[in-house]
Enzyme design. Structure first.
Site: not given
Ligand SMILES: Cc1ncc(C[n+]2csc(CCOP(=O)(O)OP(=O)(O)O)c2C)c(N)n1
Ligand SMILES: [Mg+2]
Lengths: 326, 369
Positions: A60, A129
Site C-alpha cells: 500500500e 474489512h
Molecule cells: C496489508 C494488506 N493489504 C491487502 C490485503 C488484502 N489481501 C488479503 S490476502 C492478499 C494476498 C496475499 O497474498 P500472499 O501474501 O501471497 O498470501 P496468500 O493469500 O497467497 O496466502 C491481499 C491482497 C491485506 N489483507 N492486507
C-alpha cells in the site's frame, strides 16, 4: 440513462474520465486482470492497457507513494486500496507527503491524486474489512475526504475528485456497492467537493449523515413521517472535509433540532465536529441538545454481532422521538 | 582504482527430497520417528478434509469468508512439526493445518469464521499469536518475540508464516533486516503459493527466487519444494537448530500452490487457467507423502487410510456440532465491549448500558409489554 449499481457507476466514471484524459492512471492490488476485488475497475485493463491500469505488487505504501510521484509530475493517478482497513500501511505517505507537498514546495508541486477505498460494515467480512475511520483522513489538513451515498452521486463525485487539484480520499460504502440501483445519465455529471446536499425537506428535525448511513436515516425519516407525523429534513454531507456547514446550520436554524448519524465510533468522530459547528453557529436556535447516533467507541465486532454495533433505523427513530419529546 | 568484485554470498539452494513422482533421495531423507510421521500424516489429512468441510459450510451460509489451505499442507506441517510446544508460532491467515498442529481446536476456527470474536481466543498455554489479516505486518512481531526470548535467556524460537505477496510489503523487509541486525531466533516461512489473489508470483517481484531476498539482509535463505514434506521438514529442522543455538534467523521459501480460491469471496477462473491448476494437482503433497509412508516406510496401507478417513470425518462432524452448540450460547451482543481495554472506561460503560437498555426495550416491543 441506465439503471446501475454503485460498482457500475464508479466504473463508468473511471472509464469516461480515462477516455478524456490520458494522464489518468489506475493502480492498486488486483485492479487489472481481476477488475478489483469488488469489480469496480472491471474491463478497464482490457480497454486502456497495462500502461494505464497497473496490477501492483502487494504494498500500500508503494501504491500511494508512487502515485504521489506520478502526481507531482502532472499525471492524475487514481489508486485503489483494497480495503480502508489496510490504508494504514500507506498512512505515512498520505500524511507526510500527499497532504503536504503543495505546502512544502510553496505551490511548485501539487498532488492531484485520488485514493479510492471501500469502508464500512454490513458485509459479513473478516477483521479489518468493516471499519469506518474517515476521521483519520478528515483530520489531515491539505487532504479532502469524500463519501458518496448512492450510484448517481458516486459517479459524479468520482469525476470531480479526479479533476480536483488536491489529493482526495474517496471512501466507498461497500455495503452499498450492489445494494440498489439508480438511473445514471450517460452524459457527464459532476458533484462539487465541499458541498453538502439537501436530500429531504422537513420542518421538525434535521438529520445529518453520509455514506452507508444515508439509507437507514432516510428510512427512519419516512417511518417518522408515517407513524408520528414528524417531518424530517435530511442532509447528505458528501464531503466530510473540508466540511460544508452552511446547509446544515441553515437547516437547524429552521428546525431547532439536530441529529448526526454515522457508523464511525462516536468519540472524536465526524459528529463531534458537526456538533461543534452547530454550537458555534446555531446555538441560540437549538431547542434541545443535539443527538448523535453512531458506532460505539469499540472496535467493530466480527460479523455475528456487527448489526448491534451499526446504527439502524430503530435506533435513529428512537433517538428522534426522544428529541421531539423534549 | 579498478572495479573490484566484492565477494558476497550469492548462493541459493533448492531442496527436494521426495519428488513429485514420489521418488526418494535416500541421502537427503530426514530421520523422523514413526509416531511423528504418522501424526503429521493424520494432521495433513485432517487439514485437507476440514478445509473441504469449511468450504461446504461457507457455501451453505453457515460460516463467513475463510482462506482455504488445500495444497499447502506440507509447507505448513513440515515446518511446525519441528517446533516444540514452548516455541512460538506467528501465523498469517492461511495456516489452518499449522494451527491445528499447534493445538488450535477446529471448533474455535469455526467459531472465528462464523464471526464470533471468541473464536480468536488463544488458550493461555499455547504459544501462538492470533490470526493476522494485514499482510506481512506480523513479521516484526515475530522478531520482537524472538528478541524477548533472547533477552530472557530462553532457548525457544519463533516461526512465522506469510505468503509470496507479503514479500512486497515494507514490513517484510524491516522484519528480515531487524532479525538480521539483532540475530534473533526466528524462522521466516514463506508459503510461495504462486498467487497473491490475482497477481502471479512473476509480477510480484523481478527476483528469481524469494529465498534470495534473505541475502540482502545477511541471513541464510533456502528454497524448498513446499509440496515435499520431507524437504520442508529438513529445511525447518536446520533453521530451528541454527536459531536455537544462537545462529540467528533463516528465510525458507516453500514453493507450493494454492489449489483452491484465494478466499471464498474469490473466483480464480478470472485470472488463472485450469491447466495450471491441474499441473499442480499432479504435485499434490498429500498423495505424495502417503505413497512414501506406504511404500518406503511401510507405515500405512490403503485400509489404514480408509479407517483414518472415517475417524477424521467423525471428528470434524463432532467439532461442527460443538461449534453450533457454542454459537447458540453466544448470542449476547454486550460482549462486544469486552477486551477492548483492561478496564472499561466511563464512556464505554455508558454506551454498554445504553445498548443493554435498548436490548431490553426491544424485548418489550417484541410483545412482552
Ligand atoms: C496489508 C494488506 N493489504 C491487502 C490485503 C488484502 N489481501 C488479503 S490476502 C492478499 C494476498 C496475499 O497474498 P500472499 O501474501 O501471497 O498470501 P496468500 O493469500 O497467497 O496466502 C491481499 C491482497 C491485506 N489483507 N492486507
Ligand atoms: Mg500467495
Amino acid at each position: 440513462m441506465t439503471n446501475i449499481t454503485m460498482v457500475q457507476a464508479l466504473n463508468l466514471a473511471l472509464r469516461q474520465e480515462m477516455e478524456k484524459d490520458d494522464g489518468i492512471i489506475l493502480l492498486g492490488e488486483d485492479v487489472g486482470v481481476d477488475g478489483g476485488v469488488f469489480r469496480v475497475t472491471e474491463g478497464l485493463i482490457e480497454k486502456f492497457g497495462e500502461q494505464r491500469v497497473l496490477d501492483t505488487p502487494l504494498a500500500e505504501s508503494g501504491i500511494v507513494g508512487m502515485s504521489i510521484g506520478m502526481a507531482a509530475y502532472g499525471l492524475r493517478p487514481v489508486c485503489e486500496i483494497q480495503f480502508s482497513g489496510f490504508s494504514y500501511l500507506s498512512f505515512h505517505q498520505i500524511e507526510s507527503h500527499a497532504s503536504r507537498l503543495r505546502w512544502r514546495s510553496q505551490g511548485r508541486f501539487h498532488v492531484p491524486m485520488v485514493v479510492r477505498t471501500p469502508y464500512g460494515g454490513g458485509v459479513r467480512a473478516l477483521e479489518h474489512h468493516s471499519e469506518s475511520r474517515e476521521a483519520f483522513y478528515a483530520h489531515m489538513p491539505g487532504l479532502k475526504m469524500v463519501i458518496p451515498s448512492g450510484p448517481r452521486i458516486a459517479r459524479a463525485l468520482l469525476v470531480s475528485a479526479i479533476r480536483d487539484p488536491d489529493p482526495v480520499i474517496f471512501f466507498e460504502p461497500k455495503a452499498l456497492y450492489r445494494a440498489f440501483r439508480e438511473e445514471v445519465p450517460d452524459e457527464e455529471e459532476t458533484c462539487p467537493l465541499g458541498k453538502s446536499r439537501l436530500v429531504l425537506e422537513g420542518e421538525d428535525l434535521t438529520m445529518i449523515s453520509y455514506g452507508a448511513m444515508m439509507r437507514p436515516s432516510l428510512d427512519a425519516a419516512s417511518e417518522l413521517k408515517d407513524k408520528d407525523g414528524i417531518r424530517v429534513e435530511v442532509i447528505d454531507l458528501v464531503t466530510i472535509s473540508p466540511l460544508d456547514d452552511e446547509l446544515f446550520v441553515q437547516s437547524v436554524k429552521k428546525t431547532g433540532r439536530a441529529m448526526v448519524i454515522h457508523e464511525a465510533p462516536r468519540s472524536f468522530g465526524p459528529g463531534a465536529e458537526i456538533v461543534s459547528r452547530l454550537v458555534e453557529k446555531a446555538f441560540f436556535y437549538l431547542e434541545v441538545p443535539i443527538s448523535r447516533v453512531t458506532g460505539f467507541d469499540i472496535l467493530i465486532p466480527l460479523f455475528s454481532r456487527e448489526n448491534y454495533y451499526l446504527p439502524n433505523v430503530q435506533r435513529i427513530v428512537r433517538s428522534a422521538r426522544q428529541l421531539l419529546k423534549t | 582504482m579498478p572495479r573490484n568484485k566484492i565477494n558476497i554470498s550469492d548462493e541459493i539452494e533448492h531442496l527436494s527430497v521426495l519428488n513429485e513422482k514420489g521418488q526418494l533421495d535416500k541421502d537427503l531423507e530426514p530421520e523422523i520417528s514413526e509416531t511423528l510421521l504418522l501424526n503429521i500424516h493424520r494432521t495433513m489429512l485432517l487439514g485437507r478434509r476440514f478445509d473441504e468441510r469449511l468450504l461446504n459450510l461457507q457455501r451453505q451460509g453457515r460460516i463467513g469468508t475463510f482462506a482455504p489451505i488445500t495444497g499447502q499442507e506440507a509447507a505448513q506441517l513440515g515446518a511446525v512439526a519441528v517446533l516444540r510446544s514452548s516455541d512460538w508460532m506467528v501465523p498469517s491467515f492461511r495456516e489452518t493445518a499449522a494451527e491445528i498442529w499447534r493445538g488450535r481446536t477446529m471448533e474455535s476456527l469455526i467459531l472465528y469464521y462464523s464471526g464470533f470474536n471468541e473464536g480468536g481466543r488463544i488458550p493461555d498455554d499455547m504459544n501462538n499469536l492470533p490470526v493476522c489479516v494485514p499482510v506481512a505486518t506480523h513479521l516484526l512481531h515475530a522478531v520482537g518475540l524472538a528478541w524477548a526470548l533472547g533477552y530472557r535467556k530462553k532457548d525457544d524460537v519463533v516461526m512465522t508464516f506469510f505468503g509470496d505477496g507479503a514479500t512486497s510489503e515494507g514490513d517484510f523487509h524491516e522484519g528480515l533486516n531487524f532479525a538480521g541486525v539483532y540475530r534473533t531466533p526466528v524462522i521466516f516461512v514463506c508459503q510461495n503459493n504462486q498467487w497473491a489473489i490475482s497477481v502471479p508470483r512473476s509480477k510480484q517481484t523481478r527476483s528469481q527466487t524469494l529465498a534470495q531476498k534473505a541475502l540482502a539482509y545477511g541471513i541464510p535463505g533456502l528454497q524448498v519444494d513446499g509440496n515435499d514434506l520431507l524437504a520442508v521438514y529438513s529445511a525447518a529442522k536446520e533453521a530451528v537448530e541454527r536459531a536455537r543455538s544462537g545462529g540467528g534467523p533463516t528465510l525458507i521459501e516453500c514453493v507450493t500452490y494454492r489449489l483452491m480460491m484465494h478466499t471464498t469471496a474469490d473466483d480464480p477462473k478470472r485470472y488463472r487457467k485450469e491447466e495450471e491448476v491441474q499441473e499442480w494437482v499432479g504435485r499434490d503433497p498429500l498423495p505424495r507423502f502417503q505413497k512414501y509412508l506406504i511404500e518406503n516406510k511401510k507405515l500405512l496401507s490403503k485400509e489404514k487410510i480408509d479407517r483414518l478417513e472415517t475417524e477424521i470425518k467423525e471428528e470434524i462432524q463432532a467439532a461442527v456440532e460443538r461449534a453450533e452448540e457454542q454459537k447458540s450460547k453466544l448470542k449476547e451482543p454486550l460482549e462486544m465491549f469486552d477486551h477492548v481495554y483492561a478496564e472499561l472506561p466511563k464512556n464505554l460503560k455508558e454506551q454498554k448500558a445504553q445498548l443493554a437498555g435498548e436490548l431490553s426495550g426491544n424485548k418489550k416491543e417484541d410483545g412482552h409489554d
